[in-house]
Design a protein around this motif. Sequence first.
Motif, mmCIF file in Angstrom:
data_model
loop_
_atom_site.group_PDB
_atom_site.id
_atom_site.type_symbol
_atom_site.label_atom_id
_atom_site.label_comp_id
_atom_site.label_asym_id
_atom_site.label_seq_id
_atom_site.Cartn_x
_atom_site.Cartn_y
_atom_site.Cartn_z
ATOM 1 N N THR A 20 60.205 -13.528 -23.711
ATOM 2 C CA THR A 20 60.960 -14.770 -23.866
ATOM 3 C C THR A 20 60.257 -16.011 -23.323
ATOM 4 O OG1 THR A 20 62.203 -14.342 -21.839
ATOM 5 C CG2 THR A 20 63.180 -13.586 -23.916
ATOM 6 N N HIS A 21 59.117 -15.860 -22.684
ATOM 7 C CA HIS A 21 58.370 -17.021 -22.205
ATOM 8 C C HIS A 21 57.172 -17.264 -23.112
ATOM 9 C CE1 HIS A 21 60.854 -16.465 -18.652
ATOM 10 N NE2 HIS A 21 60.607 -17.737 -18.425
ATOM 11 N N GLY A 22 57.187 -18.409 -23.770
ATOM 12 C CA GLY A 22 56.106 -18.756 -24.680
ATOM 13 C C GLY A 22 56.492 -18.518 -26.124
ATOM 14 N N GLU A 23 55.562 -18.881 -26.997
ATOM 15 C CA GLU A 23 55.760 -18.705 -28.431
ATOM 16 C C GLU A 23 54.800 -17.649 -28.952
ATOM 17 O OE1 GLU A 23 55.588 -22.343 -30.622
ATOM 18 O OE2 GLU A 23 57.091 -23.298 -29.377
ATOM 19 N N TRP A 24 55.176 -17.051 -30.073
ATOM 20 C CA TRP A 24 54.417 -15.970 -30.685
ATOM 21 C C TRP A 24 54.017 -16.353 -32.110
ATOM 22 C CZ3 TRP A 24 53.494 -11.349 -28.034
ATOM 23 C CH2 TRP A 24 54.165 -11.222 -26.817
ATOM 24 N N ILE A 25 52.900 -15.822 -32.559
ATOM 25 C CA ILE A 25 52.466 -15.997 -33.936
ATOM 26 C C ILE A 25 52.241 -14.625 -34.560
ATOM 27 C CG2 ILE A 25 51.416 -18.273 -33.577
ATOM 28 C CD1 ILE A 25 48.663 -16.753 -33.560
ATOM 29 N N VAL A 26 52.290 -14.578 -35.870
ATOM 30 C CA VAL A 26 51.967 -13.355 -36.595
ATOM 31 C C VAL A 26 50.452 -13.324 -36.756
ATOM 32 C CG1 VAL A 26 52.174 -12.092 -38.766
ATOM 33 C CG2 VAL A 26 54.176 -13.244 -37.785
ATOM 34 N N GLU A 27 49.828 -12.416 -36.044
ATOM 35 C CA GLU A 27 48.379 -12.273 -36.150
ATOM 36 C C GLU A 27 48.001 -11.461 -37.385
ATOM 37 O OE1 GLU A 27 45.450 -11.890 -32.683
ATOM 38 O OE2 GLU A 27 45.818 -9.804 -33.302
ATOM 39 N N GLN A 28 48.783 -10.400 -37.645
ATOM 40 C CA GLN A 28 48.563 -9.574 -38.831
ATOM 41 C C GLN A 28 49.905 -9.081 -39.353
ATOM 42 O OE1 GLN A 28 45.629 -6.453 -38.556
ATOM 43 N NE2 GLN A 28 44.417 -7.620 -37.097
ATOM 44 N N TYR A 29 49.989 -9.013 -40.681
ATOM 45 C CA TYR A 29 51.176 -8.457 -41.332
ATOM 46 C C TYR A 29 50.713 -7.736 -42.595
ATOM 47 C CZ TYR A 29 55.552 -7.948 -43.787
ATOM 48 O OH TYR A 29 56.622 -7.413 -44.455
ATOM 49 N N PHE A 30 51.031 -6.456 -42.675
ATOM 50 C CA PHE A 30 50.674 -5.636 -43.829
ATOM 51 C C PHE A 30 51.916 -4.976 -44.392
ATOM 52 C CE2 PHE A 30 46.629 -5.910 -41.733
ATOM 53 C CZ PHE A 30 45.669 -5.771 -42.720
ATOM 54 N N GLU A 31 51.983 -4.884 -45.709
ATOM 55 C CA GLU A 31 52.934 -4.027 -46.399
ATOM 56 C C GLU A 31 52.075 -2.991 -47.112
ATOM 57 O OE1 GLU A 31 55.623 -6.342 -48.805
ATOM 58 O OE2 GLU A 31 56.540 -7.250 -47.035
ATOM 59 N N GLY A 32 52.076 -1.775 -46.577
ATOM 60 C CA GLY A 32 51.153 -0.759 -47.067
ATOM 61 C C GLY A 32 49.738 -1.227 -46.791
ATOM 62 N N SER A 33 48.894 -1.257 -47.807
ATOM 63 C CA SER A 33 47.517 -1.727 -47.637
ATOM 64 C C SER A 33 47.361 -3.205 -47.989
ATOM 65 C CB SER A 33 46.567 -0.886 -48.496
ATOM 66 O OG SER A 33 46.913 -1.021 -49.865
ATOM 67 N N ASN A 34 48.452 -3.868 -48.339
ATOM 68 C CA ASN A 34 48.399 -5.288 -48.716
ATOM 69 C C ASN A 34 48.477 -6.181 -47.488
ATOM 70 O OD1 ASN A 34 48.378 -4.716 -51.520
ATOM 71 N ND2 ASN A 34 50.596 -4.443 -51.459
ATOM 72 N N ASN A 35 47.398 -6.924 -47.234
ATOM 73 C CA ASN A 35 47.355 -7.851 -46.110
ATOM 74 C C ASN A 35 48.040 -9.151 -46.528
ATOM 75 O OD1 ASN A 35 46.762 -9.655 -44.072
ATOM 76 N ND2 ASN A 35 44.641 -9.014 -43.860
ATOM 77 N N LEU A 36 49.221 -9.394 -45.958
ATOM 78 C CA LEU A 36 50.012 -10.583 -46.275
ATOM 79 C C LEU A 36 50.086 -11.535 -45.082
ATOM 80 C CD1 LEU A 36 52.895 -8.806 -48.226
ATOM 81 C CD2 LEU A 36 50.839 -9.872 -49.157
ATOM 82 N N SER A 37 49.152 -11.417 -44.167
ATOM 83 C CA SER A 37 49.152 -12.212 -42.939
ATOM 84 C C SER A 37 49.197 -13.707 -43.212
ATOM 85 C CB SER A 37 47.923 -11.883 -42.096
ATOM 86 O OG SER A 37 47.861 -10.503 -41.814
ATOM 87 N N SER A 38 48.526 -14.158 -44.262
ATOM 88 C CA SER A 38 48.445 -15.589 -44.548
ATOM 89 C C SER A 38 49.811 -16.206 -44.851
ATOM 90 C CB SER A 38 47.485 -15.851 -45.703
ATOM 91 O OG SER A 38 47.972 -15.258 -46.895
ATOM 92 N N LEU A 39 50.778 -15.395 -45.264
ATOM 93 C CA LEU A 39 52.127 -15.913 -45.524
ATOM 94 C C LEU A 39 52.753 -16.521 -44.267
ATOM 95 C CD1 LEU A 39 53.669 -13.031 -47.689
ATOM 96 C CD2 LEU A 39 52.768 -15.235 -48.494
ATOM 97 N N PHE A 40 52.295 -16.054 -43.100
ATOM 98 C CA PHE A 40 52.896 -16.464 -41.830
ATOM 99 C C PHE A 40 52.025 -17.438 -41.041
ATOM 100 C CE2 PHE A 40 54.662 -12.348 -42.935
ATOM 101 C CZ PHE A 40 56.022 -12.578 -42.775
ATOM 102 N N SER A 41 50.942 -17.925 -41.648
ATOM 103 C CA SER A 41 49.971 -18.735 -40.895
ATOM 104 C C SER A 41 50.564 -20.013 -40.302
ATOM 105 C CB SER A 41 48.762 -19.067 -41.755
ATOM 106 O OG SER A 41 49.145 -19.830 -42.881
ATOM 107 N N ALA A 42 51.589 -20.564 -40.889
ATOM 108 C CA ALA A 42 52.194 -21.799 -40.371
ATOM 109 C C ALA A 42 53.303 -21.536 -39.353
ATOM 110 C CB ALA A 42 52.753 -22.618 -41.529
ATOM 111 N N TYR A 43 53.683 -20.290 -39.158
ATOM 112 C CA TYR A 43 54.847 -19.964 -38.334
ATOM 113 C C TYR A 43 54.522 -19.708 -36.869
ATOM 114 C CZ TYR A 43 58.070 -19.570 -42.222
ATOM 115 O OH TYR A 43 58.882 -19.850 -43.292
ATOM 116 N N SER A 44 55.458 -20.119 -36.029
ATOM 117 C CA SER A 44 55.503 -19.671 -34.637
ATOM 118 C C SER A 44 56.937 -19.214 -34.375
ATOM 119 C CB SER A 44 55.085 -20.772 -33.667
ATOM 120 O OG SER A 44 56.004 -21.839 -33.701
#
Length: 121
Positions: A20-44
């Motif tokens: 609960t202290h600080g903010e988090w980012i999605v460093e990696q996100y995969f659905e199966g072998s599909n790397n969808l990490s870039s979908l979250f690049s703007a999010y914290s």
Amino acid sequence: MSCKKAIEKKAEDMVMDAITHGEWIVEQYFEGSNNLSSLFSAYSFKFNSDGTLIGTANSVSTNGTWAPNVSDYTIDSEFPTAVDPLTRLIGVWKIKDSDWDYVKAEMVTANGTKLLILRKK
């Protein structure tokens, strides 16, 4: 309260404090072998101790909730009004590895396994 319960409670409090202290980012996100990490690049993400969760991208915030289950090593996340990509984060995530500044979690669905790695900003 037994000594064992007191130690478990202290450990749980330390984990909650780290999350609960600080903010988090999605460093990696995969659905199966599909790397969808870039979908979250703007999010914290900000996890609050009251169970609320805020995902922010480009100054637009989406409210959600999160609920940890320390005994099962899971986190249940919900974004009731979310659109893609935040809808991909809804559900129960099994924590596979973690430290003070990252969390690796998986979710098994009917469509396959999702992998999420969060990193503290």
